[in-house]
Design a protein around this motif. Sequence first.
Motif, PDB file in Angstrom:
ATOM      1  N   ALA A  14      91.698  80.527  38.142  1.00 11.21           N
ATOM      2  CA  ALA A  14      91.877  81.900  38.606  1.00 11.21           C
ATOM      3  C   ALA A  14      92.595  82.761  37.571  1.00 11.21           C
ATOM      4  O   ALA A  14      92.240  83.926  37.348  1.00 11.21           O
ATOM      5  N   MET A  15      93.631  82.237  36.938  1.00  9.16           N
ATOM      6  CA  MET A  15      94.392  83.034  35.977  1.00  9.16           C
ATOM      7  C   MET A  15      93.520  83.439  34.796  1.00  9.16           C
ATOM      8  O   MET A  15      93.622  84.567  34.299  1.00  9.16           O
ATOM      9  N   GLU A  16      92.646  82.556  34.363  1.00 10.45           N
ATOM     10  CA  GLU A  16      91.748  82.894  33.258  1.00 10.45           C
ATOM     11  C   GLU A  16      90.776  83.993  33.683  1.00 10.45           C
ATOM     12  O   GLU A  16      90.425  84.880  32.892  1.00 10.45           O
ATOM     13  N   ALA A  17      90.341  83.916  34.933  1.00 15.58           N
ATOM     14  CA  ALA A  17      89.411  84.926  35.421  1.00 15.58           C
ATOM     15  C   ALA A  17      90.067  86.308  35.456  1.00 15.58           C
ATOM     16  O   ALA A  17      89.456  87.323  35.097  1.00 15.58           O
ATOM     17  N   TRP A  18      91.346  86.374  35.883  1.00 14.09           N
ATOM     18  CA  TRP A  18      92.036  87.660  35.910  1.00 14.09           C
ATOM     19  C   TRP A  18      92.285  88.165  34.490  1.00 14.09           C
ATOM     20  O   TRP A  18      92.246  89.384  34.228  1.00 14.09           O
TER      21      TRP A  18
END
Length: 988
Positions: A414-418
């Motif tokens: 998720a953090m990479e996606a944001w």
Amino acid sequence: MTGIGDFDSLRRAMAENSEEPEGPARNARAEQLLAEAEKLNIPLAVIEALAHQLKVYNYSSEKAKMFVPFARLLRMWDERPEDFDEYEAHSLHWVFKWMTSGMLDQPHIPLASIEKWLGEMEHRYRLAGYSERAVRSAEFSVAAHLGDVERAERAYSGWLAADRDSMADCHACELHRQGWWQSERGRYAEALQLWRPVLEGEFTCAHEPHSVLASSLVPLLRLGRADDARAHHLRGFRLVRAMESMRGAYADHVEFCALTGNEARALELLAERPAYFTDDGNPRSRLDFMAVVALLMDRLCALGLAGQQVPGPAGRAWTAGELAGHAREVALKLAARFDERNGNAYVSERARARMDQAALAERLPLGVRSVRTPARLPDRQPAAHVPDDTSVAPGLPALLAEARRLSETLRPKAMEAWAAVARAAEADEARGALLTAYDRAEIADHEAMARGPEGAELFERAAGLYAEAGDAGEALAARARGAYVRALAGDVDGALEAVAGLYDRILALYADEGTGVRQTASVLMSRARILMRRVHEAEGEVAAADAGAAEAAAREVLALVDGRAGEDVRLAARRAESLAMLAELAARGGDVRAGAELFASAADGFAGAGLPWFAVEYEARLAQLAHHLGDLAGAERALRAALEHGGEHLEPVGRAQLHLQLGEVVGHLGRDEEAAGHALEAAHWADEAGEGPALGAWARHQLGGFLVRQGRWAEAAEVLESALPEVTAETHGDGAVVQTLWWLGDCLSELGEHREAADRRLRAAEIARHWPEQQDHATLAHLAAESLGQAGLPEEADRAYARAGELWSALGNPYGLVRSLRARAWLALRTDDGDGPSAARALMTSAVEACTAAREAAEDDEDRQRLTAELGHTHRQFADLLARAGAEDPDEDAVRAALTEALGQARTAVEVFASVGEPALHSRTGAQLAAGWLETDLGRPAEAAAHARAVLAAYADAETGDAEEEPVRARRAEAEQLLRVAEGGGED
């Protein structure tokens, strides 16, 4: 060089030179000895010197020099065969085989000459009365080299059909070549079956199982037996490392590393043998070596490391790309020379096939650390499913939707996606401007989370944007997250002050239905986390008030989300984390069992919510507590669950730690082979993590220990030597250093490397010398003394035994003291000093006195019985020592007196063992047989027969299990032999 004055001194010098390491220095010495032999004017001296020169040339990189001394020897044989004794005549015919192989290795020798030589060999063997076996074996070698499969199979069959005689190669060498042929034909299982007796130690020689271990590597990989291949590499490379003549086997080990993802290890191997790049005394082995160098360099280039500095031929610096081209060119030029000689392209085809092999394993862990590790490759783990090209504006909504999906369900990426959303928004200002305040709040919020303690200001910005978007609850949650990162940065008091107001406001907002349970739970969880930080940072005992506050906060979160967790994955995660907090507090408070139960519930909560990767940390904690409670099976279950739940999301360092813990647990359960497998995995993942050597070194230390427990000495030695430089007192403690050295000393002792074993044991003893408890120091000193004695260093061994004896005495350990005195007695007997026998007698007398005194002082019956048995062994050894010393005395009366005294000691040993009873039965009968043989030496057959009958009677009604059957059978057989000798029916 000191001149050689006579034939005996020449022979001694040649024997000494034979023990030197292979290489040019040994060859040069052999040439000097030949010159000295020629001065003696003794034909046999010259013959033996030529034979010695032949041998050292054959086992070196200067194999091409063999032909001149052999031609001279053959001429001497043809002219004056009577100058050769039986041994040298046999040796001359033996070396015919070396000549055939040596000619094949030299492409300038015409094929017609080789075939003519083969005929000459067959003729001379027939004249000498030898079997065809060696001839057909040599013919097979020629045919196999030419690629003439039909002739090779025919010669192979003839080789096996012919009788073995004194000219046949040893069993080990024959089986190696037979298995090699099966492997060449793709019959790998058959090859390994042929090699089995060599691999298991049934047949060995100076160069086996060295070659078999090397030849077996690729067949094992092709059969999917990677664990065996790894073991053979570690065991086999140790054997060939120092043997200059084994360049071909060395190349097999480089090839193995190149085919299994161990390129760094392969580079280390190349660096150890720079001369192998250029030594041209054996062109065929140079071809083999350069072919695998090309294979390795091509592999590095394919991995994007063409510019990597690599070891290569002396005189310049090499990159992988440069050496790849050079090695291929040299290999193909050498192959072309053989092809021109042979009249076909077979050698070139084989060389190309070897250089162009595909890898057989992406990465096979070896358990040893490579020092010159190439630059790390990019992470091959699959990335989040987000488009890579974020410069295209229409992709922004899709990126935003994907990021929300991943964070909503707490996915690992998720953090990479944001971050991808943030880049896309920044890349296109027009589209980025269309983002809502809530969109920008989420982006800032997740960027702050990614920054950790450095993200406090971003959390405040996110809170403002959430408020602007009309979400007061999420604004409070963002500020609570900001407070938590202040606590992580060390400002726990400030964080608590900041979260206190947020806590009151969120509860009020929630009561007025101005926000949801998610936002409320987020603020409450941040507060609980901050209170747990205070618990974590407390020195010594945690204050009851701090623990109580943290527990109350965790229970408040739990009360809020209970009943709702099944509907919402985020709430399920809050519930599981709350349970984990309560588990930690229980364990810290001394209720380990409750802590274990709560950690299990927390892990189950995460797994049940579809978030197994969050369960890993708590399953690892559960394992620690289960281990503490003695529940090894429970610890094992938890660790296996942690590895399973972590899956592809588990970081290398975490995977290493879990495997290391699991290895220790199953090792405690007695499953050493499985434990070694986990330690191996731990070492591999620790290296992959690339975060310093401490974890990897400890994994290798553990792996070495598990291999030692299985008796896999060579593998363990390689692993422990790899670990030793990185197992330090600073990172692992003195105890770990001593244990590593101790294990390594045991390995080296078992491998016959006694000087090296003594060095490791002495180093360990020096560290243990400073410890308050001296048991380990005494044991290591004693072991070092054993190694020094076996290394042929009697004076150093005696000093070490004397020191060990002092330590044993100070510790009140009579067994160690007595054994050190006995060992010193035997050492004294081996010295050239004329006082050796009397010194040996005095030391053995001291051993008897010390053991007798300890037995008399013993208060415990069991201890007294053990000391009685030890006294019996001491009298028995005294008898053997006296008999040995007497046998070397030229005076017959002195010999008889020594034997008589020895007999008295043997009889005493019998009496002492008899007093122990049944437990000392074998020891007693052994002493009786020794007494019987001494009686025969003294010419007392009746007394000898009485001893023999007593032994037979002792076992007449013996009921023994399978384990004792063999020693009983051996005792009976020896007693029957003694009886025959005593009664005149046989000879000693």
